[in-house]
Design a protein around this motif. Structure first.
Motif, PDB file in Angstrom:
ATOM      1  N   ARG A 270       0.822  -1.207   0.000  1.00 15.65           N
ATOM      2  CA  ARG A 270       0.000   0.000   0.000  1.00 15.65           C
ATOM      3  C   ARG A 270       0.859   1.261   0.000  1.00 15.65           C
ATOM      4  O   ARG A 270       0.487   2.259  -0.628  1.00 15.65           O
ATOM      5  N   CYS A 271       1.986   1.208   0.690  1.00 17.42           N
ATOM      6  CA  CYS A 271       2.878   2.377   0.690  1.00 17.42           C
ATOM      7  C   CYS A 271       3.457   2.626  -0.695  1.00 17.42           C
ATOM      8  O   CYS A 271       3.480   3.773  -1.158  1.00 17.42           O
ATOM      9  N   GLU A 272       3.910   1.580  -1.363  1.00 16.29           N
ATOM     10  CA  GLU A 272       4.468   1.750  -2.703  1.00 16.29           C
ATOM     11  C   GLU A 272       3.402   2.190  -3.689  1.00 16.29           C
ATOM     12  O   GLU A 272       3.669   3.001  -4.589  1.00 16.29           O
ATOM     13  N   LEU A 273       2.187   1.681  -3.546  1.00 17.38           N
ATOM     14  CA  LEU A 273       1.096   2.123  -4.415  1.00 17.38           C
ATOM     15  C   LEU A 273       0.814   3.603  -4.219  1.00 17.38           C
ATOM     16  O   LEU A 273       0.633   4.354  -5.196  1.00 17.38           O
ATOM     17  N   LEU A 274       0.799   4.055  -2.985  1.00 17.98           N
ATOM     18  CA  LEU A 274       0.553   5.472  -2.714  1.00 17.98           C
ATOM     19  C   LEU A 274       1.670   6.355  -3.266  1.00 17.98           C
ATOM     20  O   LEU A 274       1.408   7.413  -3.862  1.00 17.98           O
ATOM     21  N   ILE A 275       2.925   5.935  -3.097  1.00 15.76           N
ATOM     22  CA  ILE A 275       4.046   6.739  -3.611  1.00 15.76           C
ATOM     23  C   ILE A 275       4.012   6.797  -5.131  1.00 15.76           C
ATOM     24  O   ILE A 275       4.279   7.856  -5.740  1.00 15.76           O
ATOM     25  N   ASN A 276       3.686   5.697  -5.781  1.00 16.40           N
ATOM     26  CA  ASN A 276       3.619   5.694  -7.248  1.00 16.40           C
ATOM     27  C   ASN A 276       2.482   6.570  -7.766  1.00 16.40           C
ATOM     28  O   ASN A 276       2.650   7.292  -8.762  1.00 16.40           O
ATOM     29  N   VAL A 277       1.348   6.514  -7.101  1.00 14.40           N
ATOM     30  CA  VAL A 277       0.247   7.395  -7.516  1.00 14.40           C
ATOM     31  C   VAL A 277       0.644   8.853  -7.306  1.00 14.40           C
ATOM     32  O   VAL A 277       0.367   9.721  -8.164  1.00 14.40           O
ATOM     33  N   GLY A 278       1.302   9.143  -6.189  1.00 15.62           N
ATOM     34  CA  GLY A 278       1.786  10.510  -5.980  1.00 15.62           C
ATOM     35  C   GLY A 278       2.809  10.929  -7.012  1.00 15.62           C
ATOM     36  O   GLY A 278       2.840  12.103  -7.440  1.00 15.62           O
ATOM     37  N   PHE A 279       3.670   9.985  -7.430  1.00 17.01           N
ATOM     38  CA  PHE A 279       4.633  10.297  -8.490  1.00 17.01           C
ATOM     39  C   PHE A 279       3.925  10.693  -9.784  1.00 17.01           C
ATOM     40  O   PHE A 279       4.314  11.674 -10.449  1.00 17.01           O
TER      41      PHE A 279
END
Length: 633
Positions: A270-279
C-alpha cells in the motif's frame, strides 16, 4: 570478709582477705580422682629431669587442648553436668584446688589453663559442708585473647543440714559477650579467627544452627542433589520445562501475528502504491506546466490580438502568466550556467566527499520545495486579489502582485540551481569508476532510515512524509533524465547498458529504502496499513478536485524548478541534431521538433491525466461502498 571493696582489687588482695585461706598450709587440699594433687614440698624434691619431662607433657597437652578448642563448636547454652560448674558449687563432697596446670573432668575432657593467669579455686569442707569457694581469674592477656573474657568472682556457700547465711556473690570483672562454658563437653573456639596486631588470635563464635550440618542433612537428604546444586539436574529441568526462550520472549497472539504480516506484506504494498500514484500526480502537474500553461497563454494572446480590446485578465490567467515568467527567467539563467565547469568543480574538490555534497543539496532541495510552495500560494492569492479588486485598490494589488512575482522568480531560480547541482553530482557519481555511486546510495539511504525510523510520528506527519517521498521520486527521475542527456551528448562507445544498470540500481535502492522506512515507522508508531489506504483516498479526491476538510492532506508540488532543469538539459540535445545551414531550414527543424515534442508531451499528459481520473474515481467509489457496508453491519 569484705565482699564489695571500695575499689577494684587484684586477685592476691582478694585471696589475702578471704578467711578460707588463713590456714591453707594445714588444710588438706583435695582434687578429683582423675588428677591427684601433688604436694608442694614433694615438687621441690624432684629432680631437674622429671621437671623438664613434666613441662614437656604439659606443653603437649596445652597444644592439643588449644587445637581441639579451635576445631569444635561451643554451644550457646551453659550445661552443667556431674554437679560441676564454674563459679558455683553443687556438690559439697568435692574440693578443688587451683587450675595451675590443668583440670580433668570426670568425662575425660581436660581444660588446660596454665599460662592464662587462672588462680586457684579452693573448696574447703568443714564437717561435711563447704564454707567458702573463691574463683579468681587474673587479668592475663593470653587468656583474654583466647576466650575473650576475664572474670573476678567470689562466692560463699553454706551447705549442710542447717539453714545457711545465704549466698553472697561479688563479681567485678569484664564479662565476655555471650560465650559460656559447658562442663563435660570439649571446650572449643570454632568461630572465625581474626589476627590482631600483637599476633594473638581472636575468635568469633557462630550460632549452632548454621553449623549443624548433621541436622541439615537429616532434614533434607537430597540437599546436595537439588537443582540449585546439581548441574545435571538443572540442565534437565531447564530442558523439560518448556520453551527455551521463555525467559526473554513471550507467546504472541493474533494481534501480534497481524502486526508481523502488516509489516512484511500489506503495508509495503500500500505504501508503494501510494508513492507511485503521488509520483504520477507530480508528473501530471509537470506536464500541465509544459503543455496546458503555454496553450492557455497563447489562447489569451490570440484573443487579445483578435478583439484588440484589453480586458482585465482572470485569476487563472494571471497565475499562468506568473508561472510562465518564472520559468522563462529560470531557463534563461540556467542556459548561462556552464555545466562542464560545475561538473569539474564538484569532481575536483577534495574537501567534501560526493555523497556529502549530495546530502547537503538534498536538504536544501527540501527546504526550497517547502518555501516555494508557500511563495507560489502567495502569488496565486495576489493574482486572485488583483483580478477581483476595485479601481481604487488596483495600484495596491498591482504592487503586491509584482512583489510576489519577484520573490517567486528569485526563489525558483535558487531552487533550480540546487536541483541542477544535485543532478550534476549524481552524474559525477555514475560516471566515476571508484564505486562512488554505491557510496552515495548507501550513505544517503541509510542516513534517511536512521533519521526517520526511530522517531515518534503522528498520522499527519506520516501522511506528509509519503508525499515528500513521491516528490523525491520525481526529482530522481529528473536527475536520471539529465544523466541520459549528458551521455547522449558526451559519451563514447557503448554506454546504454551501463546507464540502464545504474538507473535501475538508483530506483531499486530508493524503493527499498522507502518501504523499509515506512514499514518500521508504522510498526513503531502503531499505524495500521488501512491508514495508507486513507492517504490514497485523500490523494484521489485531490485528483478529482474534491475539497478535503484538512488542508494538510494535500500533495504540494511546485514543478517550476524541475521544468527549468529539464528544459536546460534537453535544449543542447535538440541543438546537436539541428542542421547548421541554411537558417530557414534550421528554423523549420526547430519548429518541427518543438511541435513534435509538444504533441508527445500533450499525448502523455492526456494519457496520464485520464488514467489518474479513472483510478481516482474507481478508488473513491470503492472506499464509499466499503464504508457503507461497515455502517450497515
Amino acid at each position: 570478709m569484705a565482699l564489695r571493696p571500695a575499689g577494684r582489687k587484684l586477685s592476691f588482695h582478694i585471696l589475702s582477705e578471704t578467711s578460707s585461706f588463713d590456714d591453707a598450709d594445714e588444710a588438706l587440699l583435695r582434687r578429683s580422682n582423675s588428677d591427684p594433687i601433688r604436694n608442694h614440698d614433694h615438687r621441690h624434691d624432684q629432680s631437674d629431669e622429671k621437671q623438664k619431662l613434666h613441662r614437656k607433657k604439659r606443653r603437649k597437652r596445652k597444644k592439643a587442648t588449644m587445637a581441639a578448642a579451635i576445631k569444635s563448636p561451643i554451644p550457646e547454652d551453659t550445661i552443667a553436668e556431674n554437679g560441676l560448674e564454674f563459679g558455683s558449687v553443687t556438690d559439697g563432697s568435692r574440693i578443688a584446688d587451683a587450675f595451675s596446670s590443668s583440670y580433668n573432668c570426670s568425662n575425660g575432657v581436660e581444660l588446660n589453663c596454665e599460662g592464662f593467669g587462672v588462680a586457684k579455686v579452693v573448696w574447703q569442707e568443714n564437717g561435711g559442708s563447704v564454707s567458702t569457694v573463691t574463683t579468681v581469674v587474673a587479668e592475663s592477656p593470653g587468656f583474654q585473647n583466647v576466650f575473650n573474657c576475664g572474670e573476678l568472682r567470689q562466692r560463699s556457700v553454706n551447705g549442710g543440714g542447717g539453714g545457711g547465711d545465704g549466698v553472697v556473690e561479688d563479681v567485678a570483672s569484664r564479662v565476655c559477650g555471650e560465650e559460656k562454658v559447658e562442663s563435660g563437653v570439649e571446650v572449643n573456639s570454632a568461630g572465625k579467627q581474626r589476627n590482631e596486631p600483637n599476633g594473638n588470635v581472636v575468635t568469633k563464635l557462630e550460632t549452632a544452627e548454621s553449623l549443624d550440618w548433621k541436622r541439615l542433612m537429616a532434614e533434607d537428604p537430597n540437599y546436595m542433589f537439588s537443582s540449585e546444586k546439581s548441574p545435571l539436574k538443572y540442565f534437565m529441568d531447564d530442558m523439560l520445562s518448556g520453551n527455551s526462550l521463555r525467559n526473554t520472549t513471550t507467546a504472541g497472539n493474533e494481534k501480534e501475528r497481524e502486526r508481523v504480516y502488516d509489516t512484511i506484506f500489506r503495508l509495503p504494498w500500500r505504501c508503494e502504491l501510494l508513492i507511485n500514484v503521488g509520483f504520477f500526480v507530480c508528473f501530471d502537474s509537470f506536464l500541465s506546466l509544459l503543455t496546458i500553461m503555454p496553450a492557455r497563454i497563447l489562447i489569451t494572446f490570440w484573443r487579445l490580438l483578435k478583439t484588440r480590446q484589453f480586458k482585465r485578465p482572470s485569476a487563472a490567467e494571471l497565475s499562468d502568466f506568473g508561472c510562465f515568467l518564472i520559468m522563462v527567467c529560470g531557463v534563461t539563467l540556467l542556459e548561462r550556467a556552464d555545466i562542464s565547469l560545475i561538473y569539474h568543480m564538484i569532481r575536483g574538490q577534495g574537501t567534501f566527499k560526493l555523497y556529502v555534497v549530495y546530502n547537503v543539496l538534498e536538504i536544501f532541495d527540501k527546504l526550497c520545495q517547502s518555501f516555494n510552495g508557500d511563495v507560489l500560494q502567495t502569488l496565486f492569492n495576489s493574482a486572485e486579489g488583483l483580478a477581483n479588486s476595485s479601481s481604487e485598490n488596483m495600484s495596491f494589488w498591482i504592487w503586491r502582485y509584482v512583489c510576489d512575482e519577484t520573490l517567486a522568480v528569485a526563489a525558483s531560480i535558487v531552487h533550480s540551481f540546487i536541483l541542477l547541482a544535485q543532478a550534476i553530482t549524481l552524474s559525477t557519481c555514475i560516471v566515476a569508476h571508484n564505486n562512488a555511486l554505491m557510496a552515495l546510495l548507501v550513505s544517503n539511504n541509510f542516513a534517511e532510515i536512521k533519521s526517520n525510523v526511530f522517531k515518534r510520528f503522528s498520522k499527519d506527519n506520516i501522511h506528509s512524509m509519503v508525499y515528500y517521498d513521491s516528490v523525491e521520486r520525481f526529482h530522481i527521475s529528473a536527475y536520471i533524465l539529465f544523466v541520459l542527456a549528458q551521455n547522449i551528448l558526451e559519451a563514447e562507445g557503448p554506454w546504454f547498458e551501463s546507464f540502464l544498470f545504474n538507473a535501475l540500481l538508483v530506483y531499486l535502492c530508493e524503493m527499498a529504502v522507502d518501504i523499509i522506512k515506512h514499514s518500521f515507522i508504522a510498526k513503531f508508531n502503531g499505524i495500521k496499513p488501512t491508514a495508507y489506504s486513507e492517504f490514497l483516498e485523500d490523494l484521489c479526491k485531490q485528483t478529482l478536485n474534491i475539497q478535503s476538510d484538512d488542508s494538510k492532506n494535500i500533495l504540494s508540488f511546485v514543478p517550476l524548478a524541475p521544468a527549468c532543469v529539464v528544459i536546460r538539459v534537453l535544449t543542447p540535445v535538440y541543438s546537436a541534431h539541428l542542421p547548421s545551414n541554411p537558417l530557414p531550414w534550421k528554423l523549420f527543424w526547430i519548429i518541427l521538433l518543438f511541435f513534435m515534442t509538444y504533441v508527445m508531451l500533450t499525448s502523455l499528459k492526456v494519457l496520464i491525466g485520464m488514467g489518474l481520473k479513472q483510478h481516482a474515481t474507481w478508488y473513491v467509489n470503492r472506499c464509499r461502498k466499503r464504508k457503507h457496508h461497515l455502517h450497515s453491519d
